[in-house]
Design a protein around this motif. Structure first.
Motif, short mmCIF file in Angstrom:
data_model
loop_
_atom_site.label_atom_id
_atom_site.label_comp_id
_atom_site.label_asym_id
_atom_site.label_seq_id
_atom_site.Cartn_x
_atom_site.Cartn_y
_atom_site.Cartn_z
N GLU A 1 0.82 -1.20 0.00
CA GLU A 1 0.00 0.00 0.00
C GLU A 1 0.86 1.26 0.00
OE1 GLU A 1 -2.65 -0.20 3.26
OE2 GLU A 1 -3.84 -1.87 2.46
N GLN A 2 1.98 1.22 0.75
CA GLN A 2 2.87 2.39 0.75
C GLN A 2 3.48 2.60 -0.64
OE1 GLN A 2 3.40 4.59 3.25
NE2 GLN A 2 4.61 5.78 1.78
N GLU A 3 3.87 1.54 -1.28
CA GLU A 3 4.41 1.67 -2.66
C GLU A 3 3.36 2.22 -3.60
OE1 GLU A 3 5.88 -2.12 -3.74
OE2 GLU A 3 7.57 -2.09 -2.34
N ALA A 4 2.10 1.77 -3.42
CA ALA A 4 1.04 2.27 -4.29
C ALA A 4 0.81 3.76 -4.06
CB ALA A 4 -0.25 1.48 -4.04
N SER B 1 -7.79 13.65 9.69
CA SER B 1 -7.38 13.86 11.08
C SER B 1 -6.46 12.71 11.50
CB SER B 1 -8.62 13.88 11.99
OG SER B 1 -9.29 12.64 11.93
N PRO B 2 -5.65 12.93 12.54
CA PRO B 2 -4.70 11.88 12.95
C PRO B 2 -5.40 10.56 13.29
CG PRO B 2 -4.16 13.95 14.00
CD PRO B 2 -5.47 14.17 13.31
N ASP C 1 3.06 5.53 14.93
CA ASP C 1 2.47 6.84 14.62
C ASP C 1 2.70 7.27 13.18
OD1 ASP C 1 1.62 7.00 17.21
OD2 ASP C 1 3.45 8.01 17.90
N GLN C 2 3.42 6.49 12.39
CA GLN C 2 3.74 6.87 11.01
C GLN C 2 2.56 6.56 10.11
OE1 GLN C 2 7.16 4.97 9.45
NE2 GLN C 2 7.12 6.05 7.48
N PRO C 3 1.94 7.62 9.46
CA PRO C 3 0.76 7.36 8.61
C PRO C 3 1.19 6.85 7.23
CG PRO C 3 1.25 9.69 8.64
CD PRO C 3 2.25 9.06 9.57
N LEU C 4 0.23 6.34 6.52
CA LEU C 4 0.44 5.86 5.15
C LEU C 4 0.22 7.06 4.22
CD1 LEU C 4 0.99 3.33 3.41
CD2 LEU C 4 -1.48 3.04 3.25
N GLU C 5 1.35 7.80 3.84
CA GLU C 5 1.24 9.02 3.06
C GLU C 5 2.53 9.23 2.27
OE1 GLU C 5 0.70 12.06 5.94
OE2 GLU C 5 2.79 12.06 6.59
N GLY D 1 8.18 25.42 -3.10
CA GLY D 1 7.14 26.29 -2.57
C GLY D 1 5.77 25.66 -2.62
N LEU D 2 5.57 24.69 -3.49
CA LEU D 2 4.27 24.02 -3.61
C LEU D 2 4.52 22.51 -3.53
CD1 LEU D 2 1.26 24.47 -4.08
CD2 LEU D 2 1.68 24.18 -6.54
N ILE D 3 3.86 21.88 -2.59
CA ILE D 3 4.09 20.45 -2.31
C ILE D 3 2.78 19.72 -2.49
CG2 ILE D 3 4.76 18.75 -0.55
CD1 ILE D 3 6.51 20.90 0.69
N LEU D 4 2.84 18.60 -3.16
CA LEU D 4 1.69 17.71 -3.34
C LEU D 4 1.79 16.58 -2.31
CD1 LEU D 4 -0.81 16.73 -4.91
CD2 LEU D 4 0.75 15.52 -6.46
N LYS D 5 0.75 16.43 -1.53
CA LYS D 5 0.75 15.42 -0.46
C LYS D 5 -0.54 14.62 -0.52
CE LYS D 5 1.54 14.91 4.53
NZ LYS D 5 1.78 15.64 5.79
N ALA D 6 -0.39 13.30 -0.36
CA ALA D 6 -1.54 12.39 -0.38
C ALA D 6 -1.46 11.45 0.82
CB ALA D 6 -1.58 11.60 -1.68
N GLN D 7 -2.62 11.16 1.38
CA GLN D 7 -2.73 10.24 2.54
C GLN D 7 -3.72 9.13 2.20
OE1 GLN D 7 -3.97 12.67 5.80
NE2 GLN D 7 -1.88 13.21 6.40
#
Length: 852
Positions: free
Chosen positions: A67-70, A246-247, A258-262, A273-279
């Motif tokens: 899942e982390q690789e995906a 939310s956490p 505590d490490q999320p899948l993101e 300056g602009l970061i793309l983040k997915a969880q």
């Protein structure tokens, strides 16, 4: 070079190595074998559970890695799509900038092309033509663009509006992206500056303004948006567009981490300056895997619990088997050693069991008796019909609870008497399976009982056949110390008749002038000279009787030390009449009178013979009840039989005691231990009290001095008082919880001397006041079946030891709640032991404790 081992030696070593554990296992005790046999499956189940947990954990970690690789792959793909979209818009803006630089278009044409780009690409909110002095030449903004993007031609841009990107594009001469602009309350936006050149010089820029939210909605692939929580953030981790979870709702790599899948990447060409983040969304758990894990865990725990329960049950079963074997061996040993014969019959009257004692009594072996039916070989031939009828009654449950006496024939033909008790034989399920019979050889006890009964009848007959009135009373008192049947028949139970006879005979001395003793009015008189003097005879006529009596008086010291006078009155009316009719024969006739001293022995014989008989009966009844209930050990049985024999011996000794008593008329004093006397009395009296459900509470003070008394007589007094107390409680009808008798023995001070005080308190109805004066009279009793000699004898015994006995009712307000009989014996007695008597050893602790 090592020599090669022979094949036979190798085989032997291999066999020994294979079987060493068998020898080790066989050397273990059974309890440890059971423990290892239980721990092995338990260990296997725990290992299986551990393997399942490790496998499921490993598979879960593998799934999370995938899942982390995906997530990483999809975020990289979305960043590339967003980057390509920005580069495409940048190329379009650069094309417009080249046309402006080549002066191919004017402001109106610029607005037209800008309108086409804004309409085609929604994320592009506004396009402006800026000259080198920051003046707006032309501009086109989307209707949905914010107010700050709705600029007018001719206006001038400020430095804050471009965030330094205008100067940077002028200096670098290439497209430059600004940092994300996110003012408070404003929609975040992104500016790209495409420089314009004219003849090699900087001529301004074409400024495109993006909506960061539009970049997120139209630049990120829908499948990525549907699968993850996607957001565009600045370098200070502020969310510019989109939203993050939310956490508590973030899918974590491991449940305990505590490490999320993101995953987060900077958006190029904008830079950091602009970061793309997915969880990753928290999806539903792996119900199948988790359920399988918990099912396996629950089954394993259940298996462990069942193994532990089986182990515990096995241990209890082994312990129960060991206890059963020990109990069986103990019962078998007890049955083999008991002296009472036991016989078991089934419902058809067939013998199913006999113990060794029964075989020893009859002479037949167990094999010869078991399985036999009536008539049994130990039945006498002449009693066949009687015993057959008794067996029918026994099988039909009509046997008497008190048992019955039968004659039993031994193998050698001899006959002995036995007492048999029958009780139902009930199995553990409560079903009757037969009848249990206990048999006791009573030949010797029966012989002793018959001899004692005959001896008692002889003495009773002698005493009741006396034709002379014998009475003893203190001088100058109406109290009667002794009176036989003939005296009671002539004068009743009062002392007036005794005093009248003394007055008629003229042998009444006067009291001393100084009455210094409230108990004895004749204290201080020379008793030695009076008692040593011979008896005096007188013939008197008693008008009330109309008889001539020969009165013989003698002074004696009573058993309590007081001076008393004995009067023997014989009826000589016939003789006097004959003398009057024949004067001559009267002169030659000799007065025929008898000195009868056995009158004083009447109550003693009756009571002393009754005590051992009662003790023998109580011991036998106690042994029978405990044997029937199977709660008597061999030691207790032997102890009871020994005490029964000693009571029988004591009954035989009574006769000898009476003969000695006739000669001496004094007790047999010896230095005796108080605790031992109390213990012996309690042992006899407590049997009857327990039968009556009366609780006896004894208390014996410690370190009491020995007393110079006849211990048998003192025990007799205690036994009589304890039995009277129990009978008084039964007559009162007290409930079981209120049936108490208290025996207290303690030192005291009476009549200016140190004494030992014995007191017996009961919870009966007390003694009526009108009977207290007569309670010590001979043959007077408050009980309908009483002989009326017990308390009279007790008083005689106590007074013979220079003591006193008294009775008083116990009151609770106006209600009588009991009675207290007490007597005391002086410590410094005037009695002396016989020659050869020595002081006894101190009482053993067990005797003292039993007395208490």
């Amino acid at each position: 070079m090592n020599a090669e081992r022979p094949p036979s030696t190798t085989l032997v070593q291999n066999a020994e190595s294979r079987h060493w554990w068998k020898r080790w296992w066989r050397r273990l005790p059974p309890a440890r074998q059971d423990r290892f046999a239980t721990l092995a499956p338990l260990l296997a189940v725990l290992l299986f559970l551990l393997a399942i947990a490790v496998a499921i954990t490993y598979l879960r970690l593998e799934e999370l890695d995938r899942e982390q690789e995906a997530v990483t792959r999809d975020v990289e793909y979305a960043q590339q799509r967003l980057r390509l979209r920005l580069l495409e818009r940048q190329e379009q803006l650069m094309r417009v900038a080249r046309e402006i630089s080549d002066r191919a278009i004017e402001a109106s044409e610029f607005e037209f092309q800008a309108d086409a780009l804004v309409s085609q690409f929604p994320e592009l909110q506004a396009i402006s033509w800026i000259d080198a002095r920051r003046n707006v030449i032309a501009v086109h903004a989307s209707p949905s663009a914010p107010a700050r993007m709705q600029r007018l031609p001719g206006s001038t841009l400020t430095v804050s509006e471009t965030d330094g990107s205008f100067e940077l594009a002028r200096d670098l001469s290439q497209p430059v992206y600004s940092r994300p602009l996110a003012e408070d309350g404003a929609i975040p936006s992104l500016i790209v500056q495409v420089p314009l050149t004219a003849q090699g010089r900087f001529a301004g820029t074409v400024m495109g303004e993006y909506s960061i939210d539009g970049l997120l909605r139209f630049g990120i692939p829908p499948e990525v948006m549907a699968r993850y929580a996607v957001a565009l953030m600045d370098d200070r981790d502020r969310v510019l567009a989109g939203s993050l979870q939310s956490p508590n709702s973030v899918l974590r790599l491991l449940p305990w981490s505590d490490q999320p899948l993101e995953h987060a990447v900077p958006v190029s060409p904008v830079g950091n300056g602009l970061i793309l983040k997915a969880q990753g969304y928290r999806t539903s758990k792996d119900i199948v895997g988790t359920g399988f894990f918990w099912v396996v865990g629950a089954l394993s725990a259940l298996t462990v619990w069942m193994l532990l329960g089986t182990w515990r049950h096995t241990r209890r079963r082994v312990q129960a088997q060991q206890a059963l074997v020990a109990e069986t061996n103990f019962r078998r040993a007890m049955e083999n050693s008991m002296l009472t014969g036991m016989r078991a019959l089934d419902m058809q009257g067939r013998i199913t069991y006999v113990n060794p004692a029964f075989c020893s009594m009859t002479g037949w072996t167990e094999a010869e008796l078991v399985g036999r039916t009536a008539p049994f070989p130990y039945w006498p031939d002449e009693d066949q019909e009687l015993l057959t009828a008794r067996l029918e009654d026994e099988l039909n449950g009509r046997s008497t609870p008190g048992g019955f006496e039968v004659r039993v024939k031994r193998r050698d033909g001899s006959i002995f008497d036995a007492r048999m008790y029958v009780s139902p034989l009930v199995d553990p399920n409560g079903q009757q399976t037969g009848w249990m019979t206990s048999m006791t050889d009573i030949t010797e006890p029966k012989r002793i009982r018959e001899e004692l009964s005959a001896s008692y009848e002889r003495f009773t007959t002698v005493l009741e056949s006396l034709d002379s009135a014998v009475s003893v009373a203190p001088l100058g008192s109406d109290e009667m110390l002794f009176a036989n049947k003939m005296y009671r028949l002539w004068f009743g139970t009062r002392g007036q008749g005794h005093r009248e006879l003394v007055e008629l005979a003229g042998n009444q001395p006067g009291p001393a002038a100084d009455d210094g003793d409230a108990v004895d009015a004749f204290a201080g008189m020379p008793t030695d000279s009076l008692t040593d003097a011979g008896s005096e005879n007188a013939e008197v006529f008693v008008p009330e009787l109309g008889r001539w009596l020969e009165v013989r008086t003698r002074y004696l010291t009573w058993v309590d030390g007081r001076l008393a006078q004995m009067v023997i009155a014989s009826d000589i009316t016939v003789r006097r009449n004959a003398e009057e009719q024949a004067a001559r024969q009267t002169e030659r006739a000799q007065t025929a009178s008898r000195l009868i001293t056995m009158g004083e022995m009447a109550s003693s014989v009756a009571h002393e013979l009754n005590q051992p008989l009662t003790a023998i009966s109580n011991y036998c009844n106690g042994m029978i009840s405990r044997v029937q209930e199977s709660r008597i050990s061999q030691e207790d049985l032997l102890m009871a039989l020994d005490k029964t024999a000693r009571q029988a011996q004591r009954a035989g000794q009574i006769i000898q005691r009476i003969k000695a008593f006739v000669k001496r008329s004094e007790p047999n004093p010896s230095l005796s231990d108080v605790a031992v006397m109390v213990s012996n009395a309690i042992e006899l009296a407590d049997i009857e009290l327990r039968r009556q459900q009366v609780r006896l509470t004894p208390y014996v003070a410690a370190r009491l001095p020995p007393l110079m008394v006849d211990p048998i007589l003192i025990e007799q007094v205690l036994i009589n008082l304890l039995k009277n107390a129990g009978e008084a409680i039964i007559q009162a009808g007290r409930p079981t919880g209120y049936r108490t008798v208290e025996l207290r023995v303690a030192p005291a001070r009476e009549e200016e001397q140190d004494v030992v005080l014995f007191s017996v308190r009961d919870s009966g109805k007390g003694v009526p006041p009108e009977m207290i004066e007569r309670i010590y009279e001979a043959f007077y009793s408050t009980k309908s079946e009483g002989m009326g000699i017990g308390l009279k004898l007790c008083r005689s015994i106590v007074e013979s030891h220079h003591g006193r006995i008294r009775v008083e009712n116990l009151y609770n307000g106006d209600e009588v709640v009991g009675c207290c009989f007490s007597f005391w014996i002086p410590v410094n007695s005037r009695l002396r032991p016989e020659a050869g008597e020595t002081a006894p050893e101190p009482a053993r602790p067990s005797d003292t404790e039993r007395a208490r």
